[in-house]
Design a protein around this motif. Structure first.
Motif, PDB file in Angstrom:
ATOM      1  N   THR A   1       0.707  -1.280  -0.113  1.00  0.00           N
ATOM      2  CA  THR A   1       0.053  -0.098   0.185  1.00  0.00           C
ATOM      3  C   THR A   1       0.756   1.206   0.075  1.00  0.00           C
ATOM      4  O   THR A   1       2.127   1.243   0.491  1.00  0.00           O
ATOM      5  CB  THR A   1      -1.137   0.058   1.273  1.00  0.00           C
ATOM      6  OG1 THR A   1      -0.203   0.275   2.248  1.00  0.00           O
ATOM      7  CG2 THR A   1      -1.689  -1.256   1.624  1.00  0.00           C
TER       8      THR A   1
ATOM      9  N   ASP B   1       0.760   5.752   0.220  1.00  0.00           N
ATOM     10  CA  ASP B   1      -0.245   6.693   1.093  1.00  0.00           C
ATOM     11  C   ASP B   1       0.471   8.088   0.689  1.00  0.00           C
ATOM     12  O   ASP B   1       1.541   8.293  -0.036  1.00  0.00           O
ATOM     13  CB  ASP B   1       0.184   6.919   2.672  1.00  0.00           C
ATOM     14  CG  ASP B   1      -0.819   5.850   3.361  1.00  0.00           C
ATOM     15  OD1 ASP B   1      -1.338   5.024   2.690  1.00  0.00           O
ATOM     16  OD2 ASP B   1      -0.955   5.954   4.758  1.00  0.00           O
TER      17      ASP B   1
ATOM     18  N   THR C   1      -2.231  -1.238  -3.404  1.00  0.00           N
ATOM     19  CA  THR C   1      -3.620  -0.255  -3.223  1.00  0.00           C
ATOM     20  C   THR C   1      -3.015   1.065  -2.539  1.00  0.00           C
ATOM     21  O   THR C   1      -1.655   1.266  -1.946  1.00  0.00           O
ATOM     22  CB  THR C   1      -4.253  -1.008  -2.023  1.00  0.00           C
ATOM     23  OG1 THR C   1      -4.655  -2.181  -2.101  1.00  0.00           O
ATOM     24  CG2 THR C   1      -5.267  -0.107  -1.371  1.00  0.00           C
TER      25      THR C   1
ATOM     26  N   PHE D   1      -3.862   4.708  -1.143  1.00  0.00           N
ATOM     27  CA  PHE D   1      -4.676   5.581  -0.296  1.00  0.00           C
ATOM     28  C   PHE D   1      -4.443   7.125  -0.705  1.00  0.00           C
ATOM     29  O   PHE D   1      -3.549   7.555  -0.524  1.00  0.00           O
ATOM     30  CB  PHE D   1      -4.554   5.377   0.916  1.00  0.00           C
ATOM     31  CG  PHE D   1      -4.945   3.907   1.499  1.00  0.00           C
ATOM     32  CD1 PHE D   1      -6.330   3.864   1.841  1.00  0.00           C
ATOM     33  CD2 PHE D   1      -4.078   2.846   1.644  1.00  0.00           C
ATOM     34  CE1 PHE D   1      -6.887   2.646   2.241  1.00  0.00           C
ATOM     35  CE2 PHE D   1      -4.363   1.742   2.089  1.00  0.00           C
ATOM     36  CZ  PHE D   1      -5.835   1.473   2.248  1.00  0.00           C
TER      37      PHE D   1
ATOM     38  N   HIS E   1      -4.628  -0.954  -9.942  1.00  0.00           N
ATOM     39  CA  HIS E   1      -4.402  -0.723  -8.822  1.00  0.00           C
ATOM     40  C   HIS E   1      -5.766  -0.451  -8.113  1.00  0.00           C
ATOM     41  O   HIS E   1      -6.713   0.087  -8.532  1.00  0.00           O
ATOM     42  CB  HIS E   1      -3.360   0.384  -8.596  1.00  0.00           C
ATOM     43  CG  HIS E   1      -1.977  -0.139  -9.237  1.00  0.00           C
ATOM     44  ND1 HIS E   1      -1.058  -1.203  -8.868  1.00  0.00           N
ATOM     45  CD2 HIS E   1      -1.507   0.536 -10.404  1.00  0.00           C
ATOM     46  CE1 HIS E   1      -0.193  -1.081  -9.557  1.00  0.00           C
ATOM     47  NE2 HIS E   1      -0.053   0.002 -10.461  1.00  0.00           N
TER      48      HIS E   1
ATOM     49  N   ARG F   1      -7.682   4.917   5.217  1.00  0.00           N
ATOM     50  CA  ARG F   1      -6.520   5.009   5.982  1.00  0.00           C
ATOM     51  C   ARG F   1      -6.432   6.347   6.643  1.00  0.00           C
ATOM     52  O   ARG F   1      -6.505   7.129   5.897  1.00  0.00           O
ATOM     53  CB  ARG F   1      -5.420   4.481   5.373  1.00  0.00           C
ATOM     54  CG  ARG F   1      -4.166   4.407   6.268  1.00  0.00           C
ATOM     55  CD  ARG F   1      -2.965   3.953   5.475  1.00  0.00           C
ATOM     56  NE  ARG F   1      -3.030   2.642   5.502  1.00  0.00           N
ATOM     57  CZ  ARG F   1      -2.328   1.628   4.540  1.00  0.00           C
ATOM     58  NH1 ARG F   1      -1.289   2.318   3.923  1.00  0.00           N
ATOM     59  NH2 ARG F   1      -2.378   0.554   4.895  1.00  0.00           N
TER      60      ARG F   1
ATOM     61  N   TRP G   1      -1.528  -1.049   8.825  1.00  0.00           N
ATOM     62  CA  TRP G   1      -0.703  -1.897   8.206  1.00  0.00           C
ATOM     63  C   TRP G   1       0.243  -2.496   9.539  1.00  0.00           C
ATOM     64  O   TRP G   1      -0.256  -2.253  10.648  1.00  0.00           O
ATOM     65  CB  TRP G   1       0.240  -0.483   7.682  1.00  0.00           C
ATOM     66  CG  TRP G   1       0.849   0.234   8.823  1.00  0.00           C
ATOM     67  CD1 TRP G   1       1.850   0.149   9.540  1.00  0.00           C
ATOM     68  CD2 TRP G   1       0.555   1.478   8.823  1.00  0.00           C
ATOM     69  NE1 TRP G   1       2.147   1.400  10.438  1.00  0.00           N
ATOM     70  CE2 TRP G   1       1.280   2.080   9.954  1.00  0.00           C
ATOM     71  CE3 TRP G   1      -0.572   2.336   8.372  1.00  0.00           C
ATOM     72  CZ2 TRP G   1       1.053   3.313  10.321  1.00  0.00           C
ATOM     73  CZ3 TRP G   1      -0.899   3.809   8.825  1.00  0.00           C
ATOM     74  CH2 TRP G   1       0.084   4.208  10.003  1.00  0.00           C
TER      75      TRP G   1
ATOM     76  N   THR H   1       0.592  -6.223   5.793  1.00  0.00           N
ATOM     77  CA  THR H   1       0.596  -5.066   4.922  1.00  0.00           C
ATOM     78  C   THR H   1       1.599  -3.990   5.103  1.00  0.00           C
ATOM     79  O   THR H   1       1.863  -3.606   6.283  1.00  0.00           O
ATOM     80  CB  THR H   1      -1.045  -4.579   5.377  1.00  0.00           C
ATOM     81  OG1 THR H   1      -1.963  -5.117   4.825  1.00  0.00           O
ATOM     82  CG2 THR H   1      -1.034  -2.989   4.585  1.00  0.00           C
TER      83      THR H   1
ATOM     84  N   ARG I   1      -2.709  -6.236  -4.100  1.00  0.00           N
ATOM     85  CA  ARG I   1      -3.773  -5.277  -3.433  1.00  0.00           C
ATOM     86  C   ARG I   1      -4.369  -6.017  -2.226  1.00  0.00           C
ATOM     87  O   ARG I   1      -4.331  -7.039  -1.816  1.00  0.00           O
ATOM     88  CB  ARG I   1      -4.841  -4.970  -4.627  1.00  0.00           C
ATOM     89  CG  ARG I   1      -4.225  -4.323  -5.684  1.00  0.00           C
ATOM     90  CD  ARG I   1      -5.070  -4.456  -6.950  1.00  0.00           C
ATOM     91  NE  ARG I   1      -5.495  -5.898  -7.138  1.00  0.00           N
ATOM     92  CZ  ARG I   1      -6.417  -6.200  -8.430  1.00  0.00           C
ATOM     93  NH1 ARG I   1      -7.176  -5.107  -8.841  1.00  0.00           N
ATOM     94  NH2 ARG I   1      -6.847  -7.418  -8.199  1.00  0.00           N
ATOM     95  N   LEU I   2      -5.031  -4.920  -1.295  1.00  0.00           N
ATOM     96  CA  LEU I   2      -5.686  -5.583  -0.185  1.00  0.00           C
ATOM     97  C   LEU I   2      -7.126  -6.324  -0.658  1.00  0.00           C
ATOM     98  O   LEU I   2      -7.512  -7.224   0.023  1.00  0.00           O
ATOM     99  CB  LEU I   2      -6.292  -4.069   0.268  1.00  0.00           C
ATOM    100  CG  LEU I   2      -5.070  -3.739   1.360  1.00  0.00           C
ATOM    101  CD1 LEU I   2      -5.626  -2.271   2.071  1.00  0.00           C
ATOM    102  CD2 LEU I   2      -5.017  -4.400   2.887  1.00  0.00           C
TER     103      LEU I   2
END
Length: 264
Positions: free
Chosen positions: A54, A56, A79, A81, A102, A145, A169, A198, A236-237
């Protein structure tokens, strides 16, 4: 003239502190070791043979494309965010992320601590980010998140109302600091990496030290290699045992019960 009973007066005086305690109670989930043991869902725990990757704080038109190209070369999906404000500024990059397969979650509209926001401001922030991404991609985000990984009671309530699942995470790279290097990011991530975990990295430096994203980018190939060596698939999640996104047609504008377009 009436007077307030001493016990009632004391209770009223204690009420603000009690409400503040309730608002802040979810902060306990910020403590990684405790969260990972007792809150596997919030920690992003998934399939034991899989690691969720992931990112951010994006999208960033300067840095995010480098991550997209590297992931494409490696055949890996992740993923992202996204901050709603950054998505609004760079809708083309958001579409590139989605077109590459994604997964997209939201990181709020602005990267500000949720503990400093009340229920209405929290809800509006999440809804604005969700609706902006949905308008751009045609797909409703279902994952959220919180900035700094800190939840509040208002955040949990708003996420539930907006059908957003909070996810944090199990390991990170501390790639936001000026002292971070590709080597330090790889070492920090893999020290706590295990199956079902994660990974948190950043594809943007909008809330980090200038140029910090280069450390994450430099570490990423080695992180992927380490996952392969340990027998973990990376994805990915939603490949991790998490719910996938829904079509825009399924979504109602925030705060209403009727179908319609997105945007605030």
């Amino acid at each position: 003239m009436t007077t307030t009973h001493p016990l009632r007066k004391a209770a009223l005086a204690a009420l603000p502190a009690a409400l503040a305690a309730v608002h802040c109670a979810p902060v306990v989930s910020t403590f990684g070791p405790l969260r990972n043991r007792t809150m596997p869902r919030l920690s992003g725990r998934g399939r034991p043979d899989h690691v969720a990757l992931t990112f951010d704080d994006g999208p960033d038109p300067l840095s995010t494309p480098f991550f997209l190209r590297l992931l494409e070369r490696r055949g890996v999906r992740a993923t992202f965010f996204l901050l709603g404000s950054e998505a609004h500024r760079s809708p083309g990059v958001v579409r590139e992320i989605a077109a590459a397969g994604h997964e997209i979650g939201i990181h709020g509209w602005l990267h500000r601590p949720l503990l400093l926001r009340g229920p209405r401001a929290t809800y509006d922030d999440f809804a604005r980010a969700r609706d902006t991404v949905a308008d751009i991609t045609g797909t409703r985000p279902t994952l959220f998140r919180p900035p700094y990984g800190v939840m509040s009671t208002a955040a949990h309530v708003a996420a539930r109302r907006l059908a957003l699942t909070p996810v944090l995470w199990t390991c990170w790279g501390e790639d936001w600091t000026a002292r971070a290097t590709p080597e330090s990011v790889h070492r920090t991530v893999t020290a706590d990496l295990d199956g079902g975990g994660t990974i948190l990295l950043h594809d943007s430096d909008c809330t980090s030290a200038p140029g910090a994203w280069r450390s994450a980018l430099g570490a990423l190939p080695r992180i992927l290699d380490t996952c392969t060596e340990r027998g973990y698939q990376v994805g990915r999640l939603c490949d991790h045992g998490w719910p996938g996104p829904g079509p825009v047609d399924d979504v109602h504008p925030a705060g209403t019960g009727a179908p319609g377009r997105f945007g605030r």
